[in-house]
Structures are given as C-alpha cells and as structure tokens.
Design an enzyme around this catalytic site. Structure first.
Site, short mmCIF file in Angstrom:
data_model
loop_
_atom_site.label_atom_id
_atom_site.label_comp_id
_atom_site.label_asym_id
_atom_site.label_seq_id
_atom_site.Cartn_x
_atom_site.Cartn_y
_atom_site.Cartn_z
N HIS A 118 9.64 3.28 1.70
CA HIS A 118 8.69 2.37 1.06
C HIS A 118 7.85 3.10 0.01
O HIS A 118 7.55 4.28 0.16
CB HIS A 118 7.76 1.77 2.12
CG HIS A 118 8.49 1.02 3.19
ND1 HIS A 118 8.77 -0.33 3.09
CD2 HIS A 118 9.02 1.42 4.36
CE1 HIS A 118 9.43 -0.71 4.18
NE2 HIS A 118 9.59 0.34 4.96
N ASP A 151 5.89 -5.48 -1.18
CA ASP A 151 5.90 -4.64 0.03
C ASP A 151 4.64 -3.78 0.15
O ASP A 151 4.33 -2.99 -0.74
CB ASP A 151 7.14 -3.75 -0.08
CG ASP A 151 7.32 -2.79 1.08
OD1 ASP A 151 6.64 -2.93 2.10
OD2 ASP A 151 8.20 -1.88 0.95
#
Lengths: 552, 552
Positions: B366, B193
C-alpha cells in the site's frame, strides 16, 4: 579441596518476555534476583497472572539468603505478593523500587510482614558468600540498577533492564566507567538484557521525547490529553516540565496515576510545583489552552479514564474539536487491538490523536544492538548469558556476543529451568527443572491443569450443550424425554429447532437400547456421538457436549 | 428534469481493515466493487469469517448490474462464494484475479454457475448507465487494477489497493499518466486506499526486496527456506530469479503454494523454468547449498509446512545448522504471537532466521503518505472519500487531502453502511444502514446474536457450572439432592471439594423454602446468587451458572 561451582538458574524471563526471576547458587548460599509476573498469553484463557515456579527454591529453603530487585516494573516485582509469603526473605531494593513494592504488598495486605531493605548504587552489601554492589542503569523507570555480584570464584555482572542514555531525565546515566573498570579487573560472567536485540543502532534518548512533547504542547490550540504508563515517572516529569514552560496546568485523572504521582513526589523522584499540578476540581477555572490532562489508559484498558473519554462515557471529560491526545506509550504485545480502537474512537470524537507511528512521543527502555555491543565491549566477560527475552532475542544477542569475540563455547543460550554449572574455566548446562509457569486464576495458584484451559478453549469456540437424562434408579430406565440446554452454541431462533431435533434424536437413540438396563458409559458415548454428528451436519459447529443423568 | 444523484454506499472496508465492498448507485443501476471477507477479531469467539451485509442490495435486486473486482486478495474476493449464490451477477475481473476467483469458487462447488468475465487495463465496458475503464495499479499481487467509472454526472476514480512502484517485478507500474490526464479532464470523485496513511514517505519498491533476497541466497552456506503469502506471486518470481542466478533449485512445499505456482505459471504470471523449479521428490539429489525451499506458513498457521518444520514435526524437512530461513511477509494483525513462536522454534533448531525487523525481506503493498499525496495531486478530484482502513487511517487520509487543498466540505469521512448522496456540486451523508457484519460460523450465516458471543466469552473466562434439580411434578417438590457438574472451572482435585460444598449449599438453600411449591424463577435466581457468591469467595472465579430442573 576443589572449589565448588556456581549455579545459574533462570526461573523466568528466558525464552519469554516477563516474569523475570533468577537464582544464583554457590555452596550453601542462594540469592534471588527479581520476582516478576507475566500477563497471560492468548491461549491461557481465564488465567489472571503467571508467576515463576519456585519448587527448586522451596526444596533448598535453608540456603536462601535474600531477594534483590533491580527495578520497580511489574515483570520484576509483580510476583512478590505471591512468592514472599512462601519464602519469607529480606527484599533488597532502591528507594523508589521499595516504594512501589510497598504499594503492591499493601494491596495484598502483606506489607507489615515484609522485610524491605534499601540499597543504593555503589554501596556493597553481603548475602552469605556473595557480595553485591548495585550500579545505576537507565531504564523507563527511575532508580533502576544492575548488579555486580562478587562470588568466591569470580565477578558476575547482571545488567537488569537497561539502555544507555547520555541525557536521561533524572540525570542518572548508566555507569559506564564503573563497568569499564570492572572489565579491566576481569569479569567472569555477564548476564545482559536482550529485549531489543533485534533492533539495529541506538535507542533514542528520553530527551527526544521531551522535545516532541514540548513542541506539541506549545502548538496545541486547545487541551492536551496525555496518556502513558503510570510507572513512567520520567515521562510524567517531562509532561510537567513542558506544561510549566508553556503556562499550562496539569490535572491527573485515574487512581493509579494519582497514586504514583503522589508517591514519587513524596520520595523526591518527581518535581511537581503545586501551581503546575492542580487538583481536578479546579479544572473548570482554566481555559482549554491552559490545560494538560495526564491520564491512564495507554493500553486501551476498558475501565481506564482515557477509554471512557474515547467512548463518551466519562462524566469528567468530553472531547471537543481542538483537543489533542498524545499516546506516549507503546502497546504491550497483545493490547494492539484495544489501543487501536481507543485511537479510532478519539478521532471519531474529533480529537487530533498523536501516537508512536506519527511522531516520536515514546521511546522504549531497552538497549538496541549498538548499546548491547558497548556493554559487552566494556565488561569484556569471559562467559556470557543473554537474559530477558524470547528465544529469538536470546539467539540474536548470543550471535552478537560471538561477533564481539566471545568463543561460542563460553556463551550459554539458556531457557527457564535450565541449570548452568559454571567453574572458572568452563560451564555446562546440567539439568532442566520440570516446570516453568505457575498460573494464578482467582485465588488458586498452581499448575492450572491443562484440561481446564483446553475446556475453556473448547467452550469459547462453539459453546456447550448439556443433555440431562432422568433415570428411574430402581428399574434403570429413562423417565420422560431427555432435556437439552445450551449456551454459546446457537441463538434462540435457529436454536429452538435444532435443539428440539437433538432432543428427539437422543430419545430415539436411547429407545433403541430396548428394555435393557442402561449403562452410564453407554449413554454417555452414544449420546455424545449421535449429537455431535447431528450438530456438526446441521451447523458445522462442534459444541462441547456434557451428558448427565439424574437418578430419581 | 433535475439530474439524479449518485449514491456511494460502502458495505465493508471503511472503519475496518478487510471485507472490502462498495456499491455505487445511479438512477436504476447499481454496480458493486469488490466482495471481500474479513477474519474474525479477538472478541468474535468461534466465528469463522465475517462478510458484508448485503440487505440493501437484496432489496434492490432489479437494479444490480454486475460485480467488478479490483484484485485477487481474500479481502476483495473472499466473500464471493457466500454472496454470489444470493445475487447471481456477472463478475468482472482481470485474468489472474479471475483465476484466483475460479479456484475459490471451485472449493465451494459454485464454479459452474458463476458468470466470470475478463477485463483488462484500458478496455472500457458498460454496466447500465456506468462505463468502466480499469487501469493498472501496483499492489502485492499482479494484475491489480483501479477503476475509472464514467457516470452520468461525472468521473469517479476508485484506486483499489495500490502503491506507486516505479520498478515493479511484473513491469506494470501504476498508470500515472492516465490518472494525470483524467485529472486535467476533471474528476468529480476520488475514492483512495488509506491502509498506510499513517506512514510518512514512500513505500519501498519490490525491487529492494529482490536485492536483499538475492544477497541472502548468495551468501547462505546451506539451504535457504523462504516463506511468503501464497498470493504474493511477484515475491515467488523474485525467489525463482535469485535461485536461478546462484545455481540453486527451488522446491515448493505446501498445497496452496503449489496450486498458486501452477495456476500463475499456466496463466503466464510466473516465469519458472523447469530446470529451476523442481519436483519435491528430486530434493535428495542436490547438496544443501543448491537448494531453495519455498513454503507456506508465513503467518505461523499451525498446520502449515513451515510450522511443522519449526516444531520438528515434518517428515519432509528437518532443520540442520547452516539452514537459513527467510520470513518474507508481515504478520497480519493478530498473528504476531504465532509468527514469533515459529521464529523462536526455528532458532531453537539451529537455523539462522531472517525476518522483517532484521532485514528488508518484505515490503507492503500500500502507498504511504507521499504516494497518497501524489495520487491526490494528479487526479485533482472535486470530492474525496478515503476508503480501506480503520477510522484513524481514514481520518489521517482526510487530513492529508485537506492539506492538499480539497475543501473540508468536499471530503467525506464515511463508515460502512453510510450512504452518501452526491450531486455535481455537493454531497451529503443521508442515511446509515442498520448493520455491517454478517458472521459465518459453521454453516450459519447471519447476524450472529451478540448473546452467543457474550456467552462464549464468559465460558472462556471461568468455565461453566451446571446445576440439575429434579422435581416431582405432581407435588412440586425437589427429589433427592441437586447435582452439579462443571467444565473449565476447577480441576478435579480442588474441584471435588468445592463442587460438593456447592451442592450442599444448593440443597440447604432450597430446603429453606419449606414446604411451599417451587417456582422456577425463584429456584433459578436463588441458586445462581448463592452459588455465584460462594464460588467467588472460594476461588475468585465467576463461572457461568446454568440451572436446570428436570420434572419427573
């Protein structure tokens, strides 16, 4: 005779960011501060610009004494070309601001008619009953001022756009001592910039950016390409200084950037030695590690030099690995997507891209909370109006003032078109002018009918279908089959079939009316309803449907 | 026989944020990871949704083994209702993710046909030649997993969306020990990610938000109204916990929020004691300082409960001074203006509004740069592909991997549609699939012709003018005067005159052709040019001009 009241009338910039404009009225005199424009918001489809509504001023022409401009940004001077021809007043501004206004008026072919007068910090001038004294403030453009306005009932301080920078690039810090002295003397009203009232702490000094730029330029292996706002003259100075220090030459790309550099150099606001600042056609003479390119395009404007470079669409510059690109600006709200796409494309070409999230290559020009508190503390006003900001900024600034000891009843949370009547002891919002925005759309200037904007919005969503029905005007009967054309609704493949079915449907619908003569309203309603339903069932889209008859 | 190569084919999410989807192929097996959607960008006028193009998969139906979903966010599950009917594959997901998929498929009336299978951290399952083992990761939704994929030529680790939170609300931290063990064992490829690769440092823990919320709830003088994403179940848990601690009752407003709370409670992902979580009709029983309202509207959605409250348009709740509103979410890019307007309106009603810029009432889901480095350090992959992010995020993540010691030739900066062929020792991007986006616009799903989007854009800018010319088909001559109608171009006042002049101009232009029979292309070009020029001169606008003839 009782003394009259002061009227404070914000015509722009309160409850929104942009198109700053304020009128101050006392007895038979009105002065105007700033005449800015705003770029249209997302829902103002096709509008070019938004400027303030000056109906209130036009109705009081005989009272108008002059326009005072605090600094040369678009949101403070941009509406002058539209409003000056209607008001025909002298415009008071500092030297650089005047230079920027001249450039703007020249573009609109109005410069010869304009009556521009130069003002400077510390030098008072009179407009009717008002005496005005500009004072220097730091902002992201040189020669910015705030205003001390001496009125018959007390002193008003207008901050302009400001921050407090003890080490500004041009050496002109915000005049705190003057403000402190006024505070001791007694200030009736403070109007202060709220743009960054959300941010805690202090806004960093421009000098922080200078250091970052210098470090990046020193370490860059190849060319350095820097983009910033054309009006950010202090940033341009920093780039020139850093380039000079590291034996690099600066080349300017883009018309507006070149124009600003020339004008600011001529007026003495930019110090650019000719061996550092070179003509673009000399670029090929220098190796990459001796080159700095200064360019427009910080907002990702599609026709700007930087965007063309990012898209491999520039005949002048092609990115090669080793190039470093610095985005020395923040995206103006609404431009984020364009700026991000530009950054992505520069990375794709192999450039190293440095932007605000990665390093301090930009600081903004407005004071944060601690600076706002310092101003309130020095000026110690009796009354306070937060200006320049959307409603939440004004609210937060008002709350800040309350924590600084100003009674809630002396703080006025105003919006565009509100009128505050202020006496020495109290004030009251007495009125609300009807309108706020004048849309400039092409050559038209006015209260762009909301129906146009609504239509454009509808058109942009699912396109349009035009149904044309030919009618024999003697017999009032349809001739042939109705015709259908569309744009933005369906593509040619899927469309042919659906439009053909729609056509048949209209024919059937109209046939059912039998031999009766046709009524326009009947046709219109019937056709629209039938088609709208059919198209929605088939496509889940709702195009605008325009029915028109041709009588032959 | 030489071993075959692994093919990595990102179909979404690389070079953009959203619609994450990836295919991994080895010999006769293909597995799919995530099937997300993306909300349309500004220039995709009228498009409802964007989903990945699965042509590549449709051409290899016999190889497809199954879909594995990492977590239940729209950008990972949202395209299932559109793609599952075309692929008809089993879908593997954790319990909560499966619950969210079921809700979504039910809305699209596809739930009975779907083959949903539950997976859990640490439990391996096979899909053809692949063996897959999910592992827990922290993200802004519970039950999120990354995937260890054992392939015939080596181990692949897919991070899903992740951050490293040592104190997550649900107690399930990212499984670092497992990742470290894999790293020791030898990982061939890491896919990780990149969404927050721009941000230095660590992403703060969810627990920081919990503390802030608790402090605000403890100090609030009246009601507390909290909005967040309906899927942010851990945040909802924090609100319930803080309310319980301070003797407040929680009332949920808005259908999607109520549905999520019910589903998550049933599945055991939300612990909401019935004396804390109350039915809305009991609201009147409690004084304001015992009330917490939990509502949708964190993105300023016009029909959401919070926006209706902000606009004084809600029959259920009216803001009174003393109310505190907490925006416990970040605006998704593109929603900033709507969110800001909502905040402004809440301030206008007298509420105290607390949002991300003012206090830490939200953290994102994130990992920042230090977390990305930690993952790289533990997994020690031979090859690396940054996934999930726009191009700059992928570039920065790639550079980070390089600084961690992965050779540049082992890092693959891919975009949607690229195909990477990977052997044990080297990899190569060998192909680029033609398309990336499938637009969902109403019922139509396809490569929405760019001409439609261009037309909608033109229409949205200056509207449309339709010119209708009746022609006698036997003699090929014009009958009567041409007709003109317009929408979104000029308003009725100014319009009447300009359109009438345009009409006369068309008539004159066509008259000049004399007695010759009229050619369609001639009429079209001539009329368009003449009118376009005339309208631009008069208005500085360029409406789309549509000429159509009716033959009678």
């Amino acid at each position: 005779m009782a003394r009259q009241k002061l009227r404070i009338i914000p015509l722009g910039g309160l409850g929104e960011i942009g198109k700053n404009m304020m009128a101050i009225e006392y007895a038979n005199d009105i002065i105007i501060i700033d005449v800015g424009l705003m770029f249209p918001k997302e829902d103002m489809l096709g509008v070019d610009l938004v400027i303030p509504d000056i109906t209130y001023l036009l109705e009081r022409r005989q009272k108008l004494r002059g326009i005072v401009i605090t600094h040369g940004h678009e949101d403070h001077i941009g509406a002058l070309p539209y409003i000056l021809p209607q008001l025909d007043l002298p415009v008071y501004a500092t030297k650089l601001t005047q230079g920027l206004i001249s450039v703007k008026l020249k573009e609109h072919r109005y410069s010869e008619k304009a009556n521009l007068r130069t003002i400077q910090s510390g030098v008072k001038f009179s407009l009717g009953n008002f005496k005005i004294e500009p004072f220097s403030v730091c902002h992201s453009i040189p020669d910015a001022v705030g205003l001390v306005i001496y009125t018959p009932i007390g002193i008003v301080v207008h901050s302009g756009d400001f921050k407090i920078d003890y080490t500004p690039v041009d050496g002109k810090a915000t005049e705190l001592a003057k403000l402190a002295q006024l505070g001791t003397q007694g200030v009736m009203l403070l109007l202060a910039d709220s743009t960054y009232a959300e941010l805690p702490g202090y806004t960093p000094s421009e000098s922080v950016v200078g250091q970052t730029l210098e470090r990046i330029i020193a370490e860059a292996p190849g060319r350095v390409i820097i983009t910033t706002f054309a009006s950010l003259i202090s940033r341009i100075q920093q780039v020139i200084d850093a380039a000079a220090k590291h034996q690099r030459h600066v080349f300017v790309i883009g018309r507006s950037m070149r124009d600003t550099v020339r004008m600011a150099s001529e007026l003495g606001y930019l110090n650019a030695p000719s061996d550092v600042l070179c003509r673009f056609d000399e670029l090929h003479r220098f190796p990459h590690n001796q080159v700095v390119l200064l360019t427009t395009g910080s907002q990702g404007e599609p026709t700007s030099a930087l965007v063309r470079i990012a898209n491999r669409d520039s005949s002048q510059v092609r990115i090669t690995p080793g190039d470093t690109v610095i985005m020395s600006a923040t995206p103006v709200p609404g431009n984020e997507a364009l700026v991000n796409r530009t950054i992505d494309n520069l990375f794709r070409q192999g450039a190293q891209v440095i932007y605000e999230r990665l390093a301090q290559v930009h600081v903004h020009g407005h004071g944060s909370q601690e600076e706002l508190k310092l101003l309130l503390n020095l000026v110690k006003p009796k009354f306070f109006i937060p200006i320049h900001g959307e409603y939440r900024h004004l609210s937060l600034h008002a709350r800040l003032a309350k924590t600084m000891g100003i009674p809630e009843s002396n703080i006025f949370l105003m919006e565009n078109g509100n009128i505050l009547e202020l006496g020495p002891d109290k004030g009251k919002i007495t009125d609300k002018l009807p309108s706020g925005n004048v849309y400039v759309d092409g050559l038209v200037m006015g209260n762009l009918a909301s129906v146009i904007l609504r239509d454009r919005k509808l058109l942009s969503r699912d396109g349009i279908v035009v149904v044309i029905i030919a009618i024999d005007k003697r017999r009032g009967k349809i001739i042939g089959r109705p015709d259908i054309v569309s744009r933005g609704f369906v593509d040619t493949q899927e469309g042919e079939n659906i439009l053909e079915q729609g056509r048949a449907l209209v024919a059937t619908t109209l046939d059912r009316s039998g031999g009766r003569p046709l009524e326009w309203s009947f046709i219109n309603t019937k056709v629209k309803d039938t088609l709208s339903k059919f198209f929605y069932e088939q496509t889940r889209r709702r195009p605008m449907i325009l029915t028109t008859t041709v009588e032959v």
